[in-house]
Design a protein around this motif. Sequence first.
Motif, PDB file in Angstrom:
ATOM      1  N   ASN A   6      44.597  18.737  62.408  1.00 10.73           N
ATOM      2  CA  ASN A   6      45.679  19.026  61.470  1.00 10.73           C
ATOM      3  C   ASN A   6      45.080  19.320  60.094  1.00 10.73           C
ATOM      4  O   ASN A   6      44.999  18.449  59.241  1.00 10.73           O
ATOM      5  CB  ASN A   6      46.649  17.849  61.422  1.00 10.73           C
ATOM      6  CG  ASN A   6      47.896  18.183  60.661  1.00 10.73           C
ATOM      7  OD1 ASN A   6      48.003  19.239  60.052  1.00 10.73           O
ATOM      8  ND2 ASN A   6      48.857  17.276  60.683  1.00 10.73           N
ATOM      9  N   HIS A   7      44.657  20.551  59.885  1.00  8.11           N
ATOM     10  CA  HIS A   7      44.017  20.923  58.622  1.00  8.11           C
ATOM     11  C   HIS A   7      44.973  20.815  57.435  1.00  8.11           C
ATOM     12  O   HIS A   7      44.556  20.489  56.331  1.00  8.11           O
ATOM     13  CB  HIS A   7      43.471  22.352  58.696  1.00  8.11           C
ATOM     14  CG  HIS A   7      42.204  22.458  59.480  1.00  8.11           C
ATOM     15  ND1 HIS A   7      41.050  21.813  59.124  1.00  8.11           N
ATOM     16  CD2 HIS A   7      41.913  23.127  60.621  1.00  8.11           C
ATOM     17  CE1 HIS A   7      40.101  22.082  60.001  1.00  8.11           C
ATOM     18  NE2 HIS A   7      40.597  22.879  60.926  1.00  8.11           N
ATOM     19  N   ALA A  12      45.880  18.431  52.317  1.00 13.78           N
ATOM     20  CA  ALA A  12      46.869  17.885  51.381  1.00 13.78           C
ATOM     21  C   ALA A  12      46.422  16.519  50.879  1.00 13.78           C
ATOM     22  O   ALA A  12      46.581  16.192  49.701  1.00 13.78           O
ATOM     23  CB  ALA A  12      48.233  17.788  52.055  1.00 13.78           C
ATOM     24  N   ARG A  13      45.853  15.720  51.782  1.00 18.49           N
ATOM     25  CA  ARG A  13      45.379  14.385  51.406  1.00 18.49           C
ATOM     26  C   ARG A  13      44.252  14.494  50.376  1.00 18.49           C
ATOM     27  O   ARG A  13      44.233  13.783  49.375  1.00 18.49           O
ATOM     28  CB  ARG A  13      44.917  13.633  52.652  1.00 18.49           C
ATOM     29  CG  ARG A  13      44.689  12.178  52.443  1.00 18.49           C
ATOM     30  CD  ARG A  13      44.550  11.402  53.748  1.00 18.49           C
ATOM     31  NE  ARG A  13      43.696  12.044  54.729  1.00 18.49           N
ATOM     32  CZ  ARG A  13      44.125  12.563  55.884  1.00 18.49           C
ATOM     33  NH1 ARG A  13      45.417  12.545  56.183  1.00 18.49           N
ATOM     34  NH2 ARG A  13      43.277  13.115  56.737  1.00 18.49           N
ATOM     35  N   ARG A  14      43.326  15.406  50.613  1.00 16.56           N
ATOM     36  CA  ARG A  14      42.219  15.603  49.672  1.00 16.56           C
ATOM     37  C   ARG A  14      42.712  16.145  48.338  1.00 16.56           C
ATOM     38  O   ARG A  14      42.288  15.698  47.268  1.00 16.56           O
ATOM     39  CB  ARG A  14      41.165  16.541  50.268  1.00 16.56           C
ATOM     40  CG  ARG A  14      40.295  15.861  51.302  1.00 16.56           C
ATOM     41  CD  ARG A  14      39.080  16.697  51.632  1.00 16.56           C
ATOM     42  NE  ARG A  14      39.429  17.998  52.204  1.00 16.56           N
ATOM     43  CZ  ARG A  14      39.602  18.203  53.505  1.00 16.56           C
ATOM     44  NH1 ARG A  14      39.490  17.225  54.362  1.00 16.56           N
ATOM     45  NH2 ARG A  14      39.908  19.421  53.943  1.00 16.56           N
ATOM     46  N   LYS A  15      43.638  17.114  48.402  1.00 21.29           N
ATOM     47  CA  LYS A  15      44.164  17.698  47.159  1.00 21.29           C
ATOM     48  C   LYS A  15      44.884  16.653  46.316  1.00 21.29           C
ATOM     49  O   LYS A  15      44.840  16.691  45.090  1.00 21.29           O
ATOM     50  CB  LYS A  15      45.116  18.855  47.487  1.00 21.29           C
ATOM     51  CG  LYS A  15      44.381  20.171  47.712  1.00 21.29           C
ATOM     52  CD  LYS A  15      45.340  21.299  47.990  1.00 21.29           C
ATOM     53  CE  LYS A  15      46.135  21.644  46.745  1.00 21.29           C
ATOM     54  NZ  LYS A  15      46.938  22.861  46.899  1.00 21.29           N
TER      55      LYS A  15
END
Length: 116
Positions: A6-7, A12-15
């Motif tokens: 799930n890219h 989104a988590r990293r951003k």
Amino acid sequence: MPRSVNHVASRARRKKILRLTRGYIGARKNVWTVAKNTWEKGLTYAFRDRRNNKRNFRALWIQRINAAARLEGLSYSKLMGLLHANGIDINRKVLADLGMNHPEAFKAICDKVKNA
């Protein structure tokens, strides 16, 4: 069969973390692992300092009460002892505010406990 990743969610988590570390210096703002570690450590500092803040304010209030009480011929400990002996329940935050911003009200409290 290829593995499904799930890219969208991982990006989104990293951003989200990188958005929270905006304004930090050097690699702390744009290198994922460094930014993540810095952000996590910042959370521990925030937790610790929410408690230290309460200590610092209490110390500040005590200093202000002591300074105002000295002008009335009392020390901090004598004033607090007299307040408790006379059953006057007023907290340090309010006393410090009276001592700084309303000296006539603070003087009235000091006179009341001195004469009682």
